[in-house]
Enzyme design. Structure first.
Site, PDB file in Angstrom:
ATOM      1  CG  HIS A 183       3.670  22.904  43.590  1.00  0.00           C
ATOM      2  ND1 HIS A 183       2.592  22.806  44.239  1.00  0.00           N
ATOM      3  CD2 HIS A 183       2.879  22.188  41.786  1.00  0.00           C
ATOM      4  CE1 HIS A 183       1.499  22.663  42.630  1.00  0.00           C
ATOM      5  NE2 HIS A 183       2.406  22.515  41.801  1.00  0.00           N
TER       6      HIS A 183
ATOM      7  CE1 TYR B  29       7.870  27.941  47.146  1.00  0.00           C
ATOM      8  CE2 TYR B  29       8.453  27.655  45.057  1.00  0.00           C
ATOM      9  CZ  TYR B  29       8.526  27.284  45.615  1.00  0.00           C
ATOM     10  OH  TYR B  29       7.719  26.324  45.911  1.00  0.00           O
TER      11      TYR B  29
ATOM     12  NE  ARG C 290       4.714  22.907  48.263  1.00  0.00           N
ATOM     13  CZ  ARG C 290       4.925  23.729  47.114  1.00  0.00           C
ATOM     14  NH1 ARG C 290       6.723  23.569  48.066  1.00  0.00           N
ATOM     15  NH2 ARG C 290       5.083  24.400  47.296  1.00  0.00           N
TER      16      ARG C 290
HETATM   17  C1  LIG Z   1      -7.431  25.732  36.932  1.00  0.00           C
HETATM   18  C2  LIG Z   1      -6.152  25.565  37.655  1.00  0.00           C
HETATM   19  N1  LIG Z   1      -5.512  26.822  37.511  1.00  0.00           N
HETATM   20  C3  LIG Z   1      -4.554  26.830  37.857  1.00  0.00           C
HETATM   21  C4  LIG Z   1      -3.168  25.339  37.806  1.00  0.00           C
HETATM   22  C5  LIG Z   1      -1.777  25.194  37.758  1.00  0.00           C
HETATM   23  N2  LIG Z   1      -1.299  24.647  38.738  1.00  0.00           N
HETATM   24  C6  LIG Z   1      -1.458  23.840  39.482  1.00  0.00           C
HETATM   25  S1  LIG Z   1      -1.163  23.531  41.440  1.00  0.00           S
HETATM   26  C7  LIG Z   1      -1.211  25.158  41.269  1.00  0.00           C
HETATM   27  C8  LIG Z   1      -1.368  25.472  43.199  1.00  0.00           C
HETATM   28  C9  LIG Z   1      -2.389  24.727  43.816  1.00  0.00           C
HETATM   29  O1  LIG Z   1      -1.801  25.482  44.859  1.00  0.00           O
HETATM   30  P1  LIG Z   1      -2.835  24.551  46.465  1.00  0.00           P
HETATM   31  O2  LIG Z   1      -4.244  25.238  45.975  1.00  0.00           O
HETATM   32  O3  LIG Z   1      -1.897  25.552  47.324  1.00  0.00           O
HETATM   33  O4  LIG Z   1      -2.404  23.088  46.294  1.00  0.00           O
HETATM   34  P2  LIG Z   1      -0.831  22.533  46.698  1.00  0.00           P
HETATM   35  O5  LIG Z   1      -0.237  22.147  45.224  1.00  0.00           O
HETATM   36  O6  LIG Z   1       0.148  23.033  47.559  1.00  0.00           O
HETATM   37  O7  LIG Z   1      -1.293  21.197  47.537  1.00  0.00           O
HETATM   38  C10 LIG Z   1      -1.328  25.600  40.291  1.00  0.00           C
HETATM   39  C11 LIG Z   1      -2.244  27.420  40.007  1.00  0.00           C
HETATM   40  C12 LIG Z   1      -4.399  24.347  37.749  1.00  0.00           C
HETATM   41  N3  LIG Z   1      -3.888  23.217  38.253  1.00  0.00           N
HETATM   42  N4  LIG Z   1      -5.444  24.321  37.595  1.00  0.00           N
END
Ligand SMILES: Cc1ncc(C[n+]2csc(CCOP(=O)(O)OP(=O)(O)O)c2C)c(N)n1
Length: 366
Positions: free
Chosen positions: A265, A274, A261
């Site tokens: 984020h 980071y 990415r």
């Molecule tokens: C159940 C839940 N816990 C925490 C969050 C907060 N949160 C939003 S995005 C994220 C990280 C997700 O990372 P990843 O699965 O690697 O997907 P990416 O965003 O990198 O595509 C978190 C922890 C959430 N949206 N839903």
């Protein structure tokens, strides 16, 4: 050793067709059945998605969107996998799959309205596009996909579901439940992980001790594929194989598309806190669109006119998004009542009536 499953013995190699410089390296285990026109369309979809995505970031920076979740760098993972689906197959996305949405004919403005808060949940027709609404709660969409695919299996409809999620999602209980049920019931689902190296600020090394994400498939009795996610041909080939397998009753698969990415984020995040410039530069050198463009040019499939027509189409899409978003007001609040149940229950009907009365009293006061 007998009786031992050793993480050290798991292959960490990636399936690859195109080297980062665009030269064809191929993979004997996978065939490519794409015609020249397919290659042009794959290129076009990646370019259009990148331009629309950029407009999402621009609009947020100009205060027109509340937040936006860029996909920059993940175009090949998204377009390559979507291209392998049949039109009848269903897609269960997370919140970053703009390229897949556009591939399925969804107006990118609909996605942007979600991030402006003019509409709750999304205003595309999920049935028409066979593209479910964005899921922000991590990994929940995987369960929706499995439930859907189980129904498709019972109905013998020959439909496959694919669900997109990130590396961080594989630490969630929902990931386990979805994979476990999918494996036990052999449902026609493809679990597509875009391993973009970070879950917000958490790097993969702190996310999991597994040797690869694809290795997690073993625990659920399904094959796991680790593919170069910036190589659109390899992603397509692997997705095609897993979709075929699912359609033929062979059950689910887990794909780990290794990518990066490149943006934040979300626009609320500052990735310079980071990760290093060097890390970003290394991934920029593996750009999925530049790589595919070089390959297609070398094959004589892309000429400058076509490349320009894609850029022009992208610019027009960006203009259209801007026209739809800038200054857009909220949708009527009554939509909240209308879009929940097919048949409104009595309790909600009473609240609806009350809302209407209060609304007309308010208008009378003005
Ligand atoms: C159940 C839940 N816990 C925490 C969050 C907060 N949160 C939003 S995005 C994220 C990280 C997700 O990372 P990843 O699965 O690697 O997907 P990416 O965003 O990198 O595509 C978190 C922890 C959430 N949206 N839903």
């Amino acid at each position: 050793m007998r009786g031992v499953v050793d993480p050290a013995s798991i292959s960490t190699e990636m399936i690859q067709m195109l080297a980062p410089d665009g030269s064809f390296v191929g993979d004997g285990d996978f065939e490519i059945d794409l015609k020249e026109e397919d290659l042009r369309q794959i290129y076009r979809h990646m370019v259009l998605a990148r331009r629309a995505d950029q407009e999402g970031t621009n609009l947020q920076r100009q205060g027109e969107l509340g937040v936006y979740t860029p996909l920059l760098g993940q175009e090949a993972a998204q377009v390559g996998s979507a291209y392998a689906l049949s039109e009848r197959d269903w897609i269960f996305p997370s919140y970053r799959e703009l390229a897949v949405a556009m591939y399925r004919g969804i107006d990118p403005s609909s996605v942007m309205h979600l991030f402006r808060g003019t509409v709750h949940g999304g205003d595309w027709d999920a049935r028409e596009h066979r593209f479910a609404y964005y899921s922000v709660p991590i990994a929940t969409q995987m369960l929706h996909a499995v439930g859907f695919a189980r129904a498709a299996q019972i109905e013998k409809s020959n439909i496959v579901a694919i669900t997109y999620f990130g590396d961080g999602a594989t630490s969630e209980g929902d990931f386990h439940e979805a994979c476990n049920y999918g494996g036990v019931w052999k449902v026609p689902v493809v679990f597509f992980c875009q391993n973009n190296q970070y879950a917000i600020s958490v790097p993969l090394s702190k996310q999991t001790a597994a040797p690869t994400i694809s290795a997690k498939a073993l625990g659920y009795g399904m094959p796991g594929y680790r593919v170069d996610g910036n190589d659109v041909l390899a992603v397509y080939a692997v997705a095609r194989e897993t979709i075929r397998r699912a359609r033929e009753g062979g059950g689910p698969s887990l794909i780990e598309a290794v990518t990066f990415r490149r943006g934040p984020h979300s626009t609320a995040d500052d990735p310079t806190r980071y990760r290093t410039k060097e890390e970003l530069a290394a991934w920029e050198a593996k750009d999925p669109i530049a790589r595919f463009q070089t390959y297609c040019k070398n094959e004589g499939v892309l000429d400058d006119d076509f490349i320009k027509s894609c850029d022009d189409e992208g610019a027009q899409i960006a203009t259209n998004i801007r026209a739809s978003i800038v200054g857009a007001g909220p949708r009527p609040a009554i939509d909240l009542f209308n879009n929940v149940y097919e048949e409104m229950p009595e309790t909600l009907r009473r609240e609806y009536k009350q809302y209407e009365e209060e609304q007309s009293a308010r208008e009378g006061d003005e």
